[in-house]
Design a protein around this motif. Structure first.
Motif, PDB file in Angstrom:
ATOM      1  N   HIS A  33       0.834  -1.210   0.000  1.00  0.00           N
ATOM      2  CA  HIS A  33       0.000   0.000   0.000  1.00  0.00           C
ATOM      3  C   HIS A  33       0.867   1.257   0.000  1.00  0.00           C
ATOM      4  N   ARG A  34       2.010   1.200   0.681  1.00  0.00           N
ATOM      5  CA  ARG A  34       2.927   2.345   0.633  1.00  0.00           C
ATOM      6  C   ARG A  34       3.472   2.524  -0.774  1.00  0.00           C
ATOM      7  N   PHE A  35       3.805   1.421  -1.430  1.00  0.00           N
ATOM      8  CA  PHE A  35       4.255   1.490  -2.820  1.00  0.00           C
ATOM      9  C   PHE A  35       3.201   2.163  -3.700  1.00  0.00           C
ATOM     10  N   GLU A  36       1.953   1.760  -3.563  1.00  0.00           N
ATOM     11  CA  GLU A  36       0.896   2.319  -4.411  1.00  0.00           C
ATOM     12  C   GLU A  36       0.721   3.812  -4.160  1.00  0.00           C
ATOM     13  N   ARG A  37       0.821   4.242  -2.892  1.00  0.00           N
ATOM     14  CA  ARG A  37       0.701   5.677  -2.596  1.00  0.00           C
ATOM     15  C   ARG A  37       1.856   6.450  -3.216  1.00  0.00           C
ATOM     16  N   LEU A  38       3.084   5.979  -3.017  1.00  0.00           N
ATOM     17  CA  LEU A  38       4.247   6.689  -3.547  1.00  0.00           C
ATOM     18  C   LEU A  38       4.239   6.715  -5.072  1.00  0.00           C
ATOM     19  N   ALA A  39       3.846   5.597  -5.689  1.00  0.00           N
ATOM     20  CA  ALA A  39       3.805   5.551  -7.154  1.00  0.00           C
ATOM     21  C   ALA A  39       2.775   6.526  -7.701  1.00  0.00           C
ATOM     22  N   ALA A  40       1.623   6.613  -7.041  1.00  0.00           N
ATOM     23  CA  ALA A  40       0.591   7.557  -7.484  1.00  0.00           C
ATOM     24  C   ALA A  40       1.075   8.999  -7.324  1.00  0.00           C
ATOM     25  N   GLU A  41       1.770   9.289  -6.229  1.00  0.00           N
ATOM     26  CA  GLU A  41       2.300  10.640  -6.028  1.00  0.00           C
ATOM     27  C   GLU A  41       3.365  10.958  -7.073  1.00  0.00           C
ATOM     28  N   GLY A  42       4.191   9.970  -7.402  1.00  0.00           N
ATOM     29  CA  GLY A  42       5.205  10.184  -8.435  1.00  0.00           C
ATOM     30  C   GLY A  42       4.588  10.461  -9.789  1.00  0.00           C
ATOM     31  N   ASP A  43       3.532   9.733 -10.113  1.00  0.00           N
ATOM     32  CA  ASP A  43       2.843   9.948 -11.384  1.00  0.00           C
ATOM     33  C   ASP A  43       2.254  11.357 -11.445  1.00  0.00           C
ATOM     34  N   ARG A  44       1.662  11.782 -10.340  1.00  0.00           N
ATOM     35  CA  ARG A  44       1.091  13.144 -10.306  1.00  0.00           C
ATOM     36  C   ARG A  44       2.187  14.205 -10.413  1.00  0.00           C
ATOM     37  N   ALA A  45       3.321  13.965  -9.764  1.00  0.00           N
ATOM     38  CA  ALA A  45       4.422  14.936  -9.829  1.00  0.00           C
ATOM     39  C   ALA A  45       4.935  15.090 -11.256  1.00  0.00           C
ATOM     40  N   GLY A  88       3.193  14.533 -13.990  1.00  0.00           N
ATOM     41  CA  GLY A  88       2.144  15.227 -14.730  1.00  0.00           C
ATOM     42  C   GLY A  88       2.117  16.711 -14.434  1.00  0.00           C
ATOM     43  N   ALA A  89       2.576  17.084 -13.220  1.00  0.00           N
ATOM     44  CA  ALA A  89       2.604  18.499 -12.832  1.00  0.00           C
ATOM     45  C   ALA A  89       3.888  19.189 -13.266  1.00  0.00           C
ATOM     46  N   GLY A  90       4.748  18.480 -13.991  1.00  0.00           N
ATOM     47  CA  GLY A  90       5.968  19.106 -14.493  1.00  0.00           C
ATOM     48  C   GLY A  90       7.115  19.134 -13.510  1.00  0.00           C
ATOM     49  N   ASP A  91       7.151  18.197 -12.554  1.00  0.00           N
ATOM     50  CA  ASP A  91       8.237  18.141 -11.567  1.00  0.00           C
ATOM     51  C   ASP A  91       8.914  16.770 -11.649  1.00  0.00           C
ATOM     52  N   PRO A  92       9.718  16.536 -12.685  1.00  0.00           N
ATOM     53  CA  PRO A  92      10.325  15.209 -12.846  1.00  0.00           C
ATOM     54  C   PRO A  92      11.306  14.842 -11.744  1.00  0.00           C
ATOM     55  N   ALA A  94      10.208   7.710 -17.797  1.00  0.00           N
ATOM     56  CA  ALA A  94       9.714   8.954 -18.394  1.00  0.00           C
ATOM     57  C   ALA A  94      10.261  10.164 -17.644  1.00  0.00           C
ATOM     58  N   ALA A  95      10.368  10.056 -16.332  1.00  0.00           N
ATOM     59  CA  ALA A  95      10.949  11.147 -15.544  1.00  0.00           C
ATOM     60  C   ALA A  95      12.422  11.343 -15.904  1.00  0.00           C
TER      61      ALA A  95
END
Length: 252
Positions: A98-110, A112-116, A161-162
């Motif tokens: 579950h920690r992996f899923e949270r961090l991965a989702a936050e990374g994906d959003r980052a 998408g927000a232009g913060d590689p 991609a980052a």
């Protein structure tokens, strides 16, 4: 307590001291509970998770004995009885999946927000949690393990991609090539490799890679590449014109 189910099931105390869990059935019980922390699971669900289609003659009694052993290992308060079933008293973030899923989702959003840079850091932390196959101690993990592995692949793709967004295409090429070899039918991943080759100044290699992808899809699926790959191929065939010499000074 911290629980790890991305690989062989493990438990550890807050100070990092590992907890001895004993046999395979005990690890299967902890895996089943850690999949849904804080949620009461009825005995029949846990029995199926632990023994599959071959439960013991007195399955409820065997489950009760396993729960007692798990409580002795983790501490009595770690596993509660509720609504006729059992639950792991833990927040989702205490379980590595579950920690992996949270961090991965936050990374994906980052990303998408232009913060590689932030995306890369979050995804590195997420991917470092994996120690082996997901839910390795669950006898019949099935679709749940497949889903976790698919999310891991998504995170690895986003991490590359980052890397490209940070201007490090050359560094991404070798791991991207290896990942594409593992997943030859993953078109978004293959497209990422073509972009990396182009960004690294290797357009001829990108065109050769596209041809390999096209042939592989035709042989395995009887299909042509999808729109994203075809668009990339067209761009590779028609590169932007080179910049001309700088304009001279304006007339006096």
């Amino acid at each position: 307590m911290r629980y790890a189910i991305l690989g062989t099931t493990q438990a550890g105390r807050a100070d990092g001291t590992p907890v001895a869990l004993g046999g395979a059935r005990l690890r299967a019980l902890l895996t089943a509970l850690a999949l849904r922390p804080g949620r009461a699971l009825p005995p029949e669900v846990l029995i199926t998770d632990i023994w599959g289609a071959d439960p013991p003659a007195d399955a409820p009694g065997a489950l009760q004995a396993l729960v007692g052993r798990l409580r002795r290992a983790l501490g009595h308060d770690a596993v509660a009885s509720a609504d006729g079933g059992y639950l792991l008293c833990a927040e989702p973030d205490a379980v590595d999946l579950h920690r992996f899923e949270r961090l991965a989702a936050e990374g994906d959003r980052a990303l998408g927000a232009g913060d590689p840079s932030r995306a890369a850091a979050l995804l590195d932390e997420a991917l470092a949690l994996w120690r082996g196959p997901a839910l390795a101690d669950l006898p019949d993990a099935g679709a749940r393990a497949v889903g976790a592995e698919r999310r891991r692949l998504d995170a690895r793709r986003t991490r590359h991609a980052a890397e490209l967004a940070l201007g490090r295409a050359e560094a991404a090429l070798a791991p991207l090539h290896a990942l594409c070899q593992e997943h030859p039918l993953d078109e978004p991943l293959q497209a990422l490799r073509l972009r990396a080759l182009r960004a690294a100044g290797r357009p001829a290699e990108a065109l050769a890679a596209y041809e390999e992808i096209r042939t592989g899809l035709a042989d395995r699926l009887g299909a042509d590449p999808g729109p994203e790959l075809r668009a990339l191929h067209a761009e590779l065939l028609s590169p932007p014109p080179a910049a001309g010499p700088p304009a001279g000074p304006p007339p006096a």
